[in-house]
Enzyme design. Sequence first.
Site, short mmCIF file in Angstrom:
data_model
loop_
_atom_site.label_atom_id
_atom_site.label_comp_id
_atom_site.label_asym_id
_atom_site.label_seq_id
_atom_site.Cartn_x
_atom_site.Cartn_y
_atom_site.Cartn_z
N ASN A 91 0.81 -1.22 0.09
CA ASN A 91 0.29 -0.15 -0.05
C ASN A 91 0.67 1.27 -0.14
OD1 ASN A 91 -2.37 2.06 0.95
ND2 ASN A 91 -1.25 1.83 3.20
N TYR A 156 2.41 10.33 -11.00
CA TYR A 156 1.48 9.47 -10.24
C TYR A 156 0.88 8.88 -11.01
CZ TYR A 156 -1.25 8.13 -6.19
OH TYR A 156 -2.20 7.38 -5.45
N LYS A 160 0.61 4.38 -10.96
CA LYS A 160 -0.34 4.10 -10.99
C LYS A 160 -0.47 2.68 -12.27
CE LYS A 160 -0.75 4.57 -6.26
NZ LYS A 160 0.08 3.71 -5.51
#
Length: 279
Positions: A91, A156, A160
């Site tokens: 995570n 970002y 991801k």
Amino acid sequence: MSARGGAVEFSGKVALVTGAANGIGAGVARRLAAAGASVVVADVDDDRGKAVADEVDGVFVHCDVSDPRHGEAAVTTAVERFGGLDIAVLNAGIGTGFGLGDDFDPERYRKVMGINFDGVVYGVHAALPELKKRGGRIVATASMAGLMAMPMDPLYGANKAAVVGLVRGLGPVLATDGVTVNAVCPSFADTAIISGFKSALVSSGMPVMSVDDVVDAFVAVLRDGKPGECWFVQAGRPSAPFTFPNPPGPRTATGERVSIDHDPITDPITTDPITTEEN
């Protein structure tokens, strides 16, 4: 069983959660512990991490996920303290705060990639030997930014999207070893990662989800996720696997989809006429 009801559906399971000192990671650690799991809380924030570990009656390990040795040490801790590993929740993540123009920061870029993507790669590598022994699960935190364009932070989004691609590719591979890998792709949630622009989101009418709402999705994925699925999490919409629209390949010259869920050396290539539904 209710995901928030303190049920013991994870009784006897051992979970490693990275980035577990705050936000989503801490929420997942609390929920799994409440449902019976023994939890290794892994983070670089020693004070908060130890507090969460004490709260869930788990164990804390200092873990910089960008260093593969730290992931290996965290897995070793799980085995030594609790006897094995069943669940790895990868995570840990940070925002970038820069683009590719005059504000580009190569040093910061390497740090972001090291945490947001390398940390997942290293975490999978470290956890796999133990997870294979027990038919375990891996859940990586991706983002809606990995499923759609993210103009406000394209780097970002690229991090991801890489996590999404990794999970989709690993799904059928790890399934042969009895390990299920998934990604959870939340939209904006009320965590530190949006602190710099939360007010702008609220003023624009963009919903900000609670951490509990996102944790619900993690529990659902751990319960029902199929190999390689990437579950979206959006306000006002039940979480579910994202159905990737009609991917372009690989296909034969006549348009039939080619199955790549096989060993190309020992298995012949087959075709699959099944089409993919639009989301």
